[in-house]
Scaffold this motif. Structure first.
Motif, PDB file in Angstrom:
ATOM      1  N   TYR A  70      27.353 110.249  31.407  1.00  0.00           N
ATOM      2  CA  TYR A  70      28.509 110.717  32.154  1.00  0.00           C
ATOM      3  C   TYR A  70      28.091 110.861  33.609  1.00  0.00           C
ATOM      4  N   LEU A  71      28.894 110.312  34.533  1.00  0.00           N
ATOM      5  CA  LEU A  71      28.660 110.401  35.970  1.00  0.00           C
ATOM      6  C   LEU A  71      29.879 111.034  36.619  1.00  0.00           C
ATOM      7  N   HIS A  72      29.637 112.008  37.494  1.00  0.00           N
ATOM      8  CA  HIS A  72      30.718 112.825  38.056  1.00  0.00           C
ATOM      9  C   HIS A  72      30.439 113.036  39.539  1.00  0.00           C
ATOM     10  N   VAL A  73      31.405 112.718  40.391  1.00  0.00           N
ATOM     11  CA  VAL A  73      31.288 112.935  41.829  1.00  0.00           C
ATOM     12  C   VAL A  73      32.538 113.662  42.303  1.00  0.00           C
ATOM     13  N   VAL A  74      32.348 114.723  43.067  1.00  0.00           N
ATOM     14  CA  VAL A  74      33.462 115.441  43.696  1.00  0.00           C
ATOM     15  C   VAL A  74      33.146 115.583  45.184  1.00  0.00           C
ATOM     16  N   PHE A  75      34.106 115.257  46.011  1.00  0.00           N
ATOM     17  CA  PHE A  75      33.977 115.477  47.451  1.00  0.00           C
ATOM     18  C   PHE A  75      35.039 116.478  47.863  1.00  0.00           C
ATOM     19  N   THR A  76      34.594 117.602  48.426  1.00  0.00           N
ATOM     20  CA  THR A  76      35.493 118.625  48.938  1.00  0.00           C
ATOM     21  C   THR A  76      35.266 118.750  50.435  1.00  0.00           C
ATOM     22  N   PRO A  77      36.126 118.113  51.248  1.00  0.00           N
ATOM     23  CA  PRO A  77      35.927 118.159  52.705  1.00  0.00           C
ATOM     24  C   PRO A  77      36.238 119.536  53.264  1.00  0.00           C
ATOM     25  N   LYS A  78      35.777 119.774  54.483  1.00  0.00           N
ATOM     26  CA  LYS A  78      36.089 121.047  55.145  1.00  0.00           C
ATOM     27  C   LYS A  78      37.594 121.223  55.283  1.00  0.00           C
ATOM     28  N   THR A  79      38.292 120.142  55.547  1.00  0.00           N
ATOM     29  CA  THR A  79      39.751 120.150  55.601  1.00  0.00           C
ATOM     30  C   THR A  79      40.252 118.951  54.800  1.00  0.00           C
ATOM     31  N   GLY A  80      41.364 119.128  54.127  1.00  0.00           N
ATOM     32  CA  GLY A  80      41.901 118.044  53.333  1.00  0.00           C
ATOM     33  C   GLY A  80      41.674 118.264  51.846  1.00  0.00           C
ATOM     34  N   GLN A  81      42.129 117.295  51.048  1.00  0.00           N
ATOM     35  CA  GLN A  81      42.114 117.422  49.599  1.00  0.00           C
ATOM     36  C   GLN A  81      40.792 116.965  49.001  1.00  0.00           C
ATOM     37  N   LYS A  82      40.364 117.668  47.953  1.00  0.00           N
ATOM     38  CA  LYS A  82      39.180 117.248  47.206  1.00  0.00           C
ATOM     39  C   LYS A  82      39.500 115.976  46.424  1.00  0.00           C
ATOM     40  N   ARG A  83      38.451 115.206  46.135  1.00  0.00           N
ATOM     41  CA  ARG A  83      38.576 114.019  45.309  1.00  0.00           C
ATOM     42  C   ARG A  83      37.556 114.089  44.178  1.00  0.00           C
ATOM     43  N   GLU A  84      37.983 113.715  42.971  1.00  0.00           N
ATOM     44  CA  GLU A  84      37.138 113.793  41.783  1.00  0.00           C
ATOM     45  C   GLU A  84      37.042 112.422  41.137  1.00  0.00           C
ATOM     46  N   TYR A  85      35.836 112.102  40.668  1.00  0.00           N
ATOM     47  CA  TYR A  85      35.601 110.816  40.018  1.00  0.00           C
ATOM     48  C   TYR A  85      34.747 111.046  38.780  1.00  0.00           C
ATOM     49  N   ASP A  86      35.235 110.556  37.637  1.00  0.00           N
ATOM     50  CA  ASP A  86      34.533 110.746  36.374  1.00  0.00           C
ATOM     51  C   ASP A  86      34.406 109.405  35.656  1.00  0.00           C
ATOM     52  N   TYR A  87      33.197 109.117  35.169  1.00  0.00           N
ATOM     53  CA  TYR A  87      32.954 107.860  34.465  1.00  0.00           C
ATOM     54  C   TYR A  87      32.043 108.093  33.267  1.00  0.00           C
ATOM     55  N   TYR A  88      32.300 107.328  32.212  1.00  0.00           N
ATOM     56  CA  TYR A  88      31.509 107.412  30.991  1.00  0.00           C
ATOM     57  C   TYR A  88      30.948 106.024  30.677  1.00  0.00           C
ATOM     58  N   TYR A  89      29.666 105.978  30.274  1.00  0.00           N
ATOM     59  CA  TYR A  89      28.998 104.713  29.993  1.00  0.00           C
ATOM     60  C   TYR A  89      28.240 104.813  28.672  1.00  0.00           C
ATOM     61  N   LYS A  90      28.248 103.695  27.947  1.00  0.00           N
ATOM     62  CA  LYS A  90      27.581 103.679  26.652  1.00  0.00           C
ATOM     63  C   LYS A  90      26.100 103.357  26.746  1.00  0.00           C
TER      64      LYS A  90
END
Length: 356
Positions: A70-90
Motif C-alpha cells: 500500500y502506498l499513500h501520499v497526502v499533500f496539505t499546502p499552507k493554503t488550499g485544499q489537501k490532496r490524497e493518493y492511495d494505491y494498492y499493489y500485489k
C-alpha cells in the motif's frame, strides 16, 4: 501516585529495548491479518506538509501467505485544499539488506516505488515524489538505545498488538513533488515513525509537529486488553529538550478533548516540568485513513487525521511559565474509539483507493 510512577519508570527503563533501530527494516510476518508500516512527514515551512506512508499487509483478500503493498501520499499546502493518493499493489519486495547501517532495507514495487533508508522514489499514476534524507537524525530516545519506543516495556506486553517507535524527530531532507495541480521542490525537515501490528489500537490520540523552532510528539492510547490509557511525549524547543516518560492518564497526565470540535489538550508532568499543549484544526481538514484500520483490520472506525492543526505549547517549571511557543501547521490524529461520527461516509475505502 509518585510511588506508582517510579515503579512504572523502573519497568520502562529496564525493558526499553523492546524496539531498536535495526527494526526500522521490514519485520517478519507476525500474524494474520498483518501490517508493517513506515510513516514520513516532510514539512517545508514555505509550502506545507507532505505525508508518505508505505506498508506491506495481509488481509482477507490476500490470504495469509503473500503480502501486498500500500502506498499513500497526502499533500496539505499552507493554503488550499489537501490532496490524497492511495494505491494498492500485489507485487512487493520488502527486506533488510546488508549495509553500513543496522537499519538498512529495501522496499520496492516494480514501476511504482523504490525506497531505502536514505531515499524515497514514488512514481504513481497521479503523483510523484522523491526525497533524500541526510544521515543525521534526531532520534526520540537519548539513552543507549536510540530506537527505544516512547512507551518502553509496554509495547512488549503479550496483549499489546501494536509495536511502534519514533525513528526521527527531525531529519534534514531534499524533496521533489509533482501532481496534476502543482509541483514543488526544496528543503524540509522530516519526522519518521515506524510500526507493525496485527490489530488496531482500541483508542489513540496523536499530536506531532516538526519545524526549525519546535519538534514535538505526544501520544496516548489504549491497546489490547489493558483498560488504562497511557501517554508519552517529547518536546524540543529553543530553550528546552524534554522527554516525558510513560504515564497513566489521571496520574501525571491529564487530557481534554472534543473530537468533533477537533480540539485537544494534554498536560504532562516530568520532574519539575509541566507542559501544556493545545491543538485544534477545522473538522473539514480531517480525512479518514482507511488502511490499515478498515481494509486490513476491519475496525469499527478508520483513523481520522489532520495536517492543518494549530498547536500552542506552554512549558512550566515549578509551576512558573518559562516558555511559550506555537506551530501554525502540525498533525492531529484520532483512532479507534476516539472518532467523530460526523466523519462517517467521508473518504471511506471505496472512495479513496485506486488499484492499478
Amino acid at each position: 501516585m509518585k510511588t506508582f510512577k517510579l515503579l512504572f519508570l523502573i519497568c520502562a527503563i529496564s525493558s526499553a529495548s523492546a524496539t531498536t533501530l535495526d527494526q526500522f527494516s521490514p519485520r517478519p510476518v507476525h500474524g494474520f491479518p498483518w501490517s508493517d508500516a513506515w510513516y514520513y512527514y516532510i514539512h517545508d515551512p514555505d509550502v506545507g506538509y507532505f505525508k508518505i506512508v508505505f506498508l506491506t499487509f495481509l488481509n482477507q483478500d490476500t490470504g495469509a501467505d503473500k503480502q501486498e503493498a500500500y502506498l499513500h501520499v497526502v499533500f496539505t499546502p499552507k493554503t488550499g485544499q489537501k490532496r490524497e493518493y492511495d494505491y494498492y499493489y500485489k507485487d512487493v519486495v520488502a527486506a533488510p539488506v546488508n549495509g553500513d547501517k543496522p537499519y538498512s532495507f529495501k522496499f520496492e514495487v516494480p514501476g511504482a516505488a523504490k525506497i531505502n533508508e536514505s531515499s524515497i522514489e514514488l512514481n504513481l499514476p497521479d503523483v510523484s515524489i522523491s526525497a533524500q534524507f541526510k544521515d543525521e537524525h534526531i532520534h526520540y530516545s537519548n539513552d543507549e538505545n536510540p530506537g527505544a519506543s516512547p512507551f518502553g516495556w509496554v509495547t512488549s506486553l503479550p496483549f499489546v498488538e501494536n509495536q511502534w517507535f519514533v525513528f526521527s524527530m527531525a531529519t534534514e531532507t531534499q524533496y521533489r513533488f509533482k501532481d496534476h495541480w502543482a509541483q514543488h521542490s526544496g528543503h524540509g525537515l522530516t519526522y519518521i515513525d515506524r510500526g507493525w501490528n496485527d490489530g488496531q489500537a482500541a483508542g489513540m490520540i496523536y499530536l506531532m509537529a516538526v519545524s526549525e523552532q519546535v519538534k514535538l510528539m505526544f501520544t496516548g492510547g489504549i491497546d489490547g486488553n489493558l483498560p488504562i490509557e497511557s501517554w508519552a511525549g517529547r518536546l524540543i524547543t529553543p530553550k528546552h529538550n524534554l522527554t516525558f516518560s510513560p504515564s497513566i492518564k489521571g496520574w501525571d497526565t491529564t487530557t481534554k478533548s472534543d473530537i468533533c470540535a477537533s480540539w485537544m489538550e494534554v498536560q504532562m508532568i516530568e520532574g519539575d516540568y509541566r507542559v501544556k499543549i493545545v491543538a485544534e484544526a477545522p473538522l473539514g481538514s480531517f480525512y479518514n485513513h482507511v488502511t490499515p484500520s478498515l481494509t486490513v483490520f476491519q475496525s469499527e472506525n478508520p483513523v481520522m487525521k489532520s495536517m492543518s492543526a494549530k498547536t500552542s505549547v506552554e512549558v512550566y517549571k515549578n509551576d512558573r511559565l518559562v516558555e511559550t511557543v506555537s506551530v501554525d501547521q502540525s498533525i492531529l490524529e484520532y483512532g479507534g474509539s476516539h472518532y467523530c461520527d460526523k466523519m462517517h461516509g467521508k473518504g471511506q475505502a471505496a472512495d479513496l483507493v485506486k488499484r492499478p
